[in-house]
Design a protein around this motif. Structure first.
Motif, PDB file in Angstrom:
ATOM      1  N   THR A  39       0.841  -1.195   0.000  1.00  0.00           N
ATOM      2  CA  THR A  39       0.000   0.000   0.000  1.00  0.00           C
ATOM      3  C   THR A  39       0.878   1.247   0.000  1.00  0.00           C
ATOM      4  N   GLY A  40       0.190   2.394  -0.052  1.00  0.00           N
ATOM      5  CA  GLY A  40       0.896   3.676   0.039  1.00  0.00           C
ATOM      6  C   GLY A  40       1.253   4.074   1.455  1.00  0.00           C
ATOM      7  N   GLY A  41       0.895   3.236   2.432  1.00  0.00           N
ATOM      8  CA  GLY A  41       1.399   3.393   3.791  1.00  0.00           C
ATOM      9  C   GLY A  41       0.665   4.374   4.682  1.00  0.00           C
ATOM     10  N   LEU A  42      -0.332   5.106   4.146  1.00  0.00           N
ATOM     11  CA  LEU A  42      -0.988   6.129   4.954  1.00  0.00           C
ATOM     12  C   LEU A  42      -2.327   5.613   5.488  1.00  0.00           C
ATOM     13  N   GLY A  43      -3.351   6.491   5.567  1.00  0.00           N
ATOM     14  CA  GLY A  43      -4.610   6.116   6.195  1.00  0.00           C
ATOM     15  C   GLY A  43      -5.656   5.619   5.220  1.00  0.00           C
ATOM     16  N   GLY A  44      -6.916   5.616   5.672  1.00  0.00           N
ATOM     17  CA  GLY A  44      -8.026   5.219   4.820  1.00  0.00           C
ATOM     18  C   GLY A  44      -7.931   3.792   4.324  1.00  0.00           C
ATOM     19  N   VAL A  45      -8.096   3.631   3.013  1.00  0.00           N
ATOM     20  CA  VAL A  45      -8.027   2.300   2.397  1.00  0.00           C
ATOM     21  C   VAL A  45      -6.678   1.647   2.664  1.00  0.00           C
ATOM     22  N   MET A  46      -5.617   2.440   2.631  1.00  0.00           N
ATOM     23  CA  MET A  46      -4.268   1.895   2.841  1.00  0.00           C
ATOM     24  C   MET A  46      -4.136   1.286   4.237  1.00  0.00           C
ATOM     25  N   ALA A  47      -4.609   2.002   5.241  1.00  0.00           N
ATOM     26  CA  ALA A  47      -4.541   1.488   6.616  1.00  0.00           C
ATOM     27  C   ALA A  47      -5.457   0.286   6.795  1.00  0.00           C
ATOM     28  N   GLY A  48      -6.638   0.327   6.161  1.00  0.00           N
ATOM     29  CA  GLY A  48      -7.558  -0.800   6.270  1.00  0.00           C
ATOM     30  C   GLY A  48      -6.973  -2.080   5.718  1.00  0.00           C
ATOM     31  N   ALA A  49      -6.363  -2.005   4.541  1.00  0.00           N
ATOM     32  CA  ALA A  49      -5.767  -3.197   3.930  1.00  0.00           C
ATOM     33  C   ALA A  49      -4.629  -3.744   4.785  1.00  0.00           C
ATOM     34  N   ALA A  50      -3.795  -2.841   5.312  1.00  0.00           N
ATOM     35  CA  ALA A  50      -2.690  -3.274   6.164  1.00  0.00           C
ATOM     36  C   ALA A  50      -3.206  -3.920   7.442  1.00  0.00           C
ATOM     37  N   ARG A  51      -4.262  -3.347   7.990  1.00  0.00           N
ATOM     38  CA  ARG A  51      -4.846  -3.909   9.212  1.00  0.00           C
ATOM     39  C   ARG A  51      -5.371  -5.311   8.980  1.00  0.00           C
ATOM     40  N   GLY A  52      -6.155  -5.507   7.904  1.00  0.00           N
ATOM     41  CA  GLY A  52      -6.686  -6.829   7.611  1.00  0.00           C
ATOM     42  C   GLY A  52      -5.589  -7.848   7.392  1.00  0.00           C
ATOM     43  N   CYS A  53      -4.540  -7.435   6.712  1.00  0.00           N
ATOM     44  CA  CYS A  53      -3.407  -8.319   6.451  1.00  0.00           C
ATOM     45  C   CYS A  53      -2.715  -8.724   7.749  1.00  0.00           C
ATOM     46  N   THR A  54      -2.475  -7.747   8.629  1.00  0.00           N
ATOM     47  CA  THR A  54      -1.801  -8.016   9.889  1.00  0.00           C
ATOM     48  C   THR A  54      -2.629  -8.927  10.780  1.00  0.00           C
ATOM     49  N   GLU A  55      -3.934  -8.694  10.818  1.00  0.00           N
ATOM     50  CA  GLU A  55      -4.800  -9.511  11.656  1.00  0.00           C
ATOM     51  C   GLU A  55      -4.801 -10.975  11.212  1.00  0.00           C
ATOM     52  N   ALA A  70       7.519   7.924  10.582  1.00  0.00           N
ATOM     53  CA  ALA A  70       6.489   8.059  11.603  1.00  0.00           C
ATOM     54  C   ALA A  70       5.118   8.359  11.007  1.00  0.00           C
ATOM     55  N   ALA A  71       5.069   8.753   9.747  1.00  0.00           N
ATOM     56  CA  ALA A  71       3.791   9.066   9.105  1.00  0.00           C
ATOM     57  C   ALA A  71       3.020   7.812   8.719  1.00  0.00           C
ATOM     58  N   ALA A  72       3.648   6.653   8.818  1.00  0.00           N
ATOM     59  CA  ALA A  72       3.014   5.406   8.391  1.00  0.00           C
ATOM     60  C   ALA A  72       1.891   5.007   9.341  1.00  0.00           C
ATOM     61  N   ASN A  73       0.896   4.301   8.830  1.00  0.00           N
ATOM     62  CA  ASN A  73      -0.146   3.761   9.706  1.00  0.00           C
ATOM     63  C   ASN A  73       0.452   2.637  10.555  1.00  0.00           C
ATOM     64  N   PRO A  74      -0.147   2.344  11.714  1.00  0.00           N
ATOM     65  CA  PRO A  74       0.482   1.409  12.668  1.00  0.00           C
ATOM     66  C   PRO A  74       0.341  -0.063  12.334  1.00  0.00           C
ATOM     67  N   HIS A  75      -0.307  -0.406  11.231  1.00  0.00           N
ATOM     68  CA  HIS A  75      -0.577  -1.807  10.933  1.00  0.00           C
ATOM     69  C   HIS A  75       0.445  -2.451   9.996  1.00  0.00           C
ATOM     70  N   LEU A  76       1.408  -1.692   9.531  1.00  0.00           N
ATOM     71  CA  LEU A  76       2.344  -2.181   8.523  1.00  0.00           C
ATOM     72  C   LEU A  76       3.425  -3.075   9.110  1.00  0.00           C
ATOM     73  N   SER A  77       3.820  -4.084   8.348  1.00  0.00           N
ATOM     74  CA  SER A  77       4.953  -4.923   8.741  1.00  0.00           C
ATOM     75  C   SER A  77       6.273  -4.238   8.392  1.00  0.00           C
ATOM     76  N   VAL A  78       6.311  -3.616   7.218  1.00  0.00           N
ATOM     77  CA  VAL A  78       7.532  -2.959   6.734  1.00  0.00           C
ATOM     78  C   VAL A  78       7.149  -1.600   6.148  1.00  0.00           C
TER      79      VAL A  78
END
Length: 409
Positions: A39-55, A70-78
């Motif tokens: 993803t592009g690493g930020l919020g909205g759809v990007m954060a949602g996809a990262a969250r689902g993946c992490t879960e 530090a601007a990245a959403n908190p759900h990312l692995s990398v």
């Protein structure tokens, strides 16, 4: 596990609640198929996809437009701060084998166009029907496909990439190995923590009045491969279990958290006085603590589930949360799980192992220790599934019930 491919999930940072939820589902489904989510690493759809993946215990990669990690959403692995601004859209597209667009924005439109123009398969979920109006010239542009749901979008990507829905690892293992369930006693029954069997991700909490109900509710979310309970499995006929003795010794100053498992006949007694008499007779003089008899219903509930002849029964192992946390920390903990310090120490140990509690869980409320213990039990269950766990004793005891009696970690 070697990734089966990289799939970009793009969409607006200022997304609607429905778009975010769609992105969460897309991210989870992609992770379950062994695909890396980009993803592009930020919020909205990007954060949602990262969250689902992490879960789901998957890997998510965020390519940030700026140079501030530090601007990245908190759900990312990398996270990769590219410093490229909007030009990172092209980098994202070229890093992916396919792209799913959830909703639209000007940035999303640019990513769709770049992907189509460079032959990267694109699936549109609820976005503009832009390519219904723009002609596709020769073979230079790969027209996007439309999907009606997250499930349809992921199915389309699998088809485009030539992948089967049931992924296979090298050696024949399934790339998505289902869930493990950690279980701890709670007021009114049981608290359960579902964790991807890979041992990392955000746990899903379930509850039930008895173990059979709890497991049934957990299985509604997918295959549960193993249940780990903080309750004796395998009840002695006389004397003490070696599992209790060895774990108490290993925990040292925290050894008092391991209680002696009552003999089977004492648990069958209808009164505490009768249970004490039986215990003294069967253990050579050791009475039965009131706390142990108070756990009678929970112990017999687990015993009944383990001894069930139901062919659908999920295998069960015994764990001890304080031993789990001691292994995570490298030594028995000094703090009590009933204190704020102890709660936060245990949460930090879980986070260091890649195990997260769901957002919104209040760890300053009563019962927080039960949630942490259930998550620690799930962590141990994942170790058992992966062949990394050890048991105490190494060769389990067996009593008249024929059940292996050992504590795993």
């Amino acid at each position: 596990m070697r990734p089966r491919g990289y799939v970009g999930v793009v969409g607006p940072g200022s997304a609607t609640a429905e778009q975010v939820q769609q992105a969460v589902t897309v991210g989870r489904l992609l992770a379950e198929q062994g695909l890396v989510v980009v993803t592009g690493g930020l919020g909205g759809v990007m954060a949602g996809a990262a969250r689902g993946c992490t879960e789901a215990g998957g890997t998510s990669l965020g390519l940030l437009p700026g140079d501030d990690r530090a601007a990245a959403n908190p759900h990312l692995s990398v996270t990769v701060p590219t410093g490229l601004g909007e030009m990172r859209n092209a980098l994202l597209v070229r890093a992916c084998d396919a792209v799913i667009a959830v909703g639209n924005s000007w940035g999303t439109v640019s990513e769709i166009a770049l992907a189509a123009r460079t032959g990267v398969p694109v699936v549109l979920l609820g976005g503009l029907r832009l390519f219904d109006e723009v002609p596709v010239a020769d073979h230079d542009v790969r027209a996007p496909r439309h999907a009606a749901s997250p499930e349809d979008a992921v199915a389309a990507v699998l088809t485009d990439l030539g992948l089967e829905r049931s992924p296979a690892r090298e050696g024949g293992e399934s790339a998505y190995d289902g869930w493990v369930l950690g279980v701890d006693g709670a007021r009114g029954g049981w608290t359960g923590a579902l964790l991807p069997s890979a041992g990392r991700g955000t746990v899903r909490l379930v509850a039930g009045p008895d173990l059979d109900t709890l497991v049934s509710r957990a299985r509604a979310g997918g295959e549960v491969r193993l249940v780990a309970v903080d309750t004796p499995v395998g009840l002695p006929d006389t004397g003490r279990r070696q599992a209790d003795v060895l774990v108490r010794r290993r925990l040292g100053r925290r050894g008092s958290s391991v209680f002696a498992t009552p003999v089977r006949d004492a648990l069958a007694a209808e009164s505490y006085a009768e249970a004490r008499r039986i215990s003294v007779a069967r253990t050579g003089g050791t009475s039965l603590a009131a706390q142990s008899y108070a756990l009678r219903r929970a112990i017999l509930d687990v015993d009944g589930y383990v001894r069930s002849k139901d062919p659908e029964r999920v295998p069960v192992v015994e764990v001890h949360p304080e031993l789990c946390f001691a292994v995570m920390a490298g030594a028995p903990l000094d703090s009590s799980k009933k204190t704020a310090e102890g709660v936060h120490e245990r949460e930090g140990l879980l986070l260091a192992q890649g195990v997260r509690l769901p957002s919104g869980v209040a760890l300053d409320r009563r019962g927080a220790d039960d949630l942490l213990d259930a998550a620690a039990a799930a962590w141990s269950a994942a170790r058992v599934v992966r062949g990394e766990a050890v048991r105490h004793p190494e060769l389990p005891e067996r009593f008249s019930d024929g059940i292996d009696a050992a504590i795993w970690v």
